[in-house]
Scaffold this motif. Sequence first.
Motif, PDB file in Angstrom:
ATOM      1  N   THR A   2       1.461  -1.301   0.016  1.00  0.00           N
ATOM      2  CA  THR A   2       0.302   0.133  -0.146  1.00  0.00           C
ATOM      3  C   THR A   2       0.536   1.438  -0.018  1.00  0.00           C
ATOM      4  O   THR A   2       1.634   1.018   0.494  1.00  0.00           O
ATOM      5  CB  THR A   2      -0.315  -0.281   1.761  1.00  0.00           C
ATOM      6  OG1 THR A   2      -1.396  -1.195   1.268  1.00  0.00           O
ATOM      7  CG2 THR A   2      -2.010   0.674   1.486  1.00  0.00           C
ATOM      8  N   LYS A   3       0.660   2.080  -0.740  1.00  0.00           N
ATOM      9  CA  LYS A   3       1.178   3.604  -0.967  1.00  0.00           C
ATOM     10  C   LYS A   3       0.612   4.099   0.097  1.00  0.00           C
ATOM     11  O   LYS A   3      -0.039   4.713   0.997  1.00  0.00           O
ATOM     12  CB  LYS A   3       0.501   4.363  -2.376  1.00  0.00           C
ATOM     13  CG  LYS A   3       1.450   5.048  -1.957  1.00  0.00           C
ATOM     14  CD  LYS A   3       0.913   6.397  -3.390  1.00  0.00           C
ATOM     15  CE  LYS A   3       1.834   7.665  -3.819  1.00  0.00           C
ATOM     16  NZ  LYS A   3       2.702   7.551  -3.746  1.00  0.00           N
ATOM     17  N   ASP A   8      -0.139  11.578   5.494  1.00  0.00           N
ATOM     18  CA  ASP A   8      -0.773  10.469   6.350  1.00  0.00           C
ATOM     19  C   ASP A   8      -0.482  10.339   7.791  1.00  0.00           C
ATOM     20  O   ASP A   8       0.818  10.625   7.916  1.00  0.00           O
ATOM     21  CB  ASP A   8      -0.495   8.822   6.051  1.00  0.00           C
ATOM     22  CG  ASP A   8      -1.472   8.286   4.438  1.00  0.00           C
ATOM     23  OD1 ASP A   8      -2.550   9.944   3.569  1.00  0.00           O
ATOM     24  OD2 ASP A   8      -0.461   7.536   3.789  1.00  0.00           O
ATOM     25  N   ARG A   9      -1.445  10.063   8.773  1.00  0.00           N
ATOM     26  CA  ARG A   9      -1.095   9.592   9.959  1.00  0.00           C
ATOM     27  C   ARG A   9      -0.985   8.013  10.310  1.00  0.00           C
ATOM     28  O   ARG A   9      -2.451   7.459  10.089  1.00  0.00           O
ATOM     29  CB  ARG A   9      -2.840  10.195  10.508  1.00  0.00           C
ATOM     30  CG  ARG A   9      -2.151  10.249  12.475  1.00  0.00           C
ATOM     31  CD  ARG A   9      -3.614  11.056  12.721  1.00  0.00           C
ATOM     32  NE  ARG A   9      -3.503  11.706  14.224  1.00  0.00           N
ATOM     33  CZ  ARG A   9      -4.193  11.636  14.891  1.00  0.00           C
ATOM     34  NH1 ARG A   9      -5.567  11.768  13.864  1.00  0.00           N
ATOM     35  NH2 ARG A   9      -4.571  11.321  16.090  1.00  0.00           N
ATOM     36  N   LEU A  26       3.194   8.687  13.853  1.00  0.00           N
ATOM     37  CA  LEU A  26       4.616   9.875  12.678  1.00  0.00           C
ATOM     38  C   LEU A  26       3.390  10.247  11.761  1.00  0.00           C
ATOM     39  O   LEU A  26       2.735   9.630  11.196  1.00  0.00           O
ATOM     40  CB  LEU A  26       5.483   8.678  11.915  1.00  0.00           C
ATOM     41  CG  LEU A  26       6.214   7.689  13.027  1.00  0.00           C
ATOM     42  CD1 LEU A  26       6.296   6.458  12.297  1.00  0.00           C
ATOM     43  CD2 LEU A  26       7.378   8.355  13.580  1.00  0.00           C
ATOM     44  N   SER A  27       4.102  10.894  11.214  1.00  0.00           N
ATOM     45  CA  SER A  27       3.313  11.656   9.496  1.00  0.00           C
ATOM     46  C   SER A  27       4.918  12.549   9.309  1.00  0.00           C
ATOM     47  O   SER A  27       6.019  12.169   9.508  1.00  0.00           O
ATOM     48  CB  SER A  27       2.745  12.786  10.021  1.00  0.00           C
ATOM     49  OG  SER A  27       2.879  13.849  10.338  1.00  0.00           O
ATOM     50  N   GLY A  28       4.964  12.581   7.655  1.00  0.00           N
ATOM     51  CA  GLY A  28       6.003  13.690   7.189  1.00  0.00           C
ATOM     52  C   GLY A  28       6.864  11.932   6.125  1.00  0.00           C
ATOM     53  O   GLY A  28       7.700  13.002   6.082  1.00  0.00           O
ATOM     54  N   SER A  57      -4.410   5.619   9.661  1.00  0.00           N
ATOM     55  CA  SER A  57      -5.392   6.234   9.879  1.00  0.00           C
ATOM     56  C   SER A  57      -5.710   7.119   8.686  1.00  0.00           C
ATOM     57  O   SER A  57      -7.672   6.934   8.415  1.00  0.00           O
ATOM     58  CB  SER A  57      -5.508   7.233  10.788  1.00  0.00           C
ATOM     59  OG  SER A  57      -4.777   7.858  11.270  1.00  0.00           O
ATOM     60  N   THR A  58      -5.540   7.698   7.903  1.00  0.00           N
ATOM     61  CA  THR A  58      -5.900   8.077   7.028  1.00  0.00           C
ATOM     62  C   THR A  58      -5.996   7.804   5.708  1.00  0.00           C
ATOM     63  O   THR A  58      -7.184   7.842   5.143  1.00  0.00           O
ATOM     64  CB  THR A  58      -4.401   8.996   6.171  1.00  0.00           C
ATOM     65  OG1 THR A  58      -4.005   9.635   7.574  1.00  0.00           O
ATOM     66  CG2 THR A  58      -5.046   9.819   5.468  1.00  0.00           C
TER      67      THR A  58
END
Length: 103
Positions: A2-3, A8-9, A26-28, A57-58
Amino acid sequence: MTKINRTDRLFVTIFHGGANLYSTELSGLSTIGEIYRQVKDKTSLETGMVTMRLRNSTQGWTQQHNLVLTNKNKNTTKANHSSGKADIPAKGDSYPSLFDSFI
């Protein structure tokens, strides 16, 4: 696979021997390699087998990865720089075993 997008969170949980070793949000990050490096830098365990649970979760998906953490010892030497062979432990060092106790 999955991308993962930088926006994305992500929720990452690391388990070692059934115990929660590390958990964070995490994000970024946009690749699984970036996530692996982040986790390796933040965990107190230097070597051993762990399970990483990754929840996005996004996008609404969850993945589980089994990882073997290895310590890049500064006392290693290159077998042959021109041949591109892997690092060889310096005298007195050894490779970790799955049968070693890390707790």
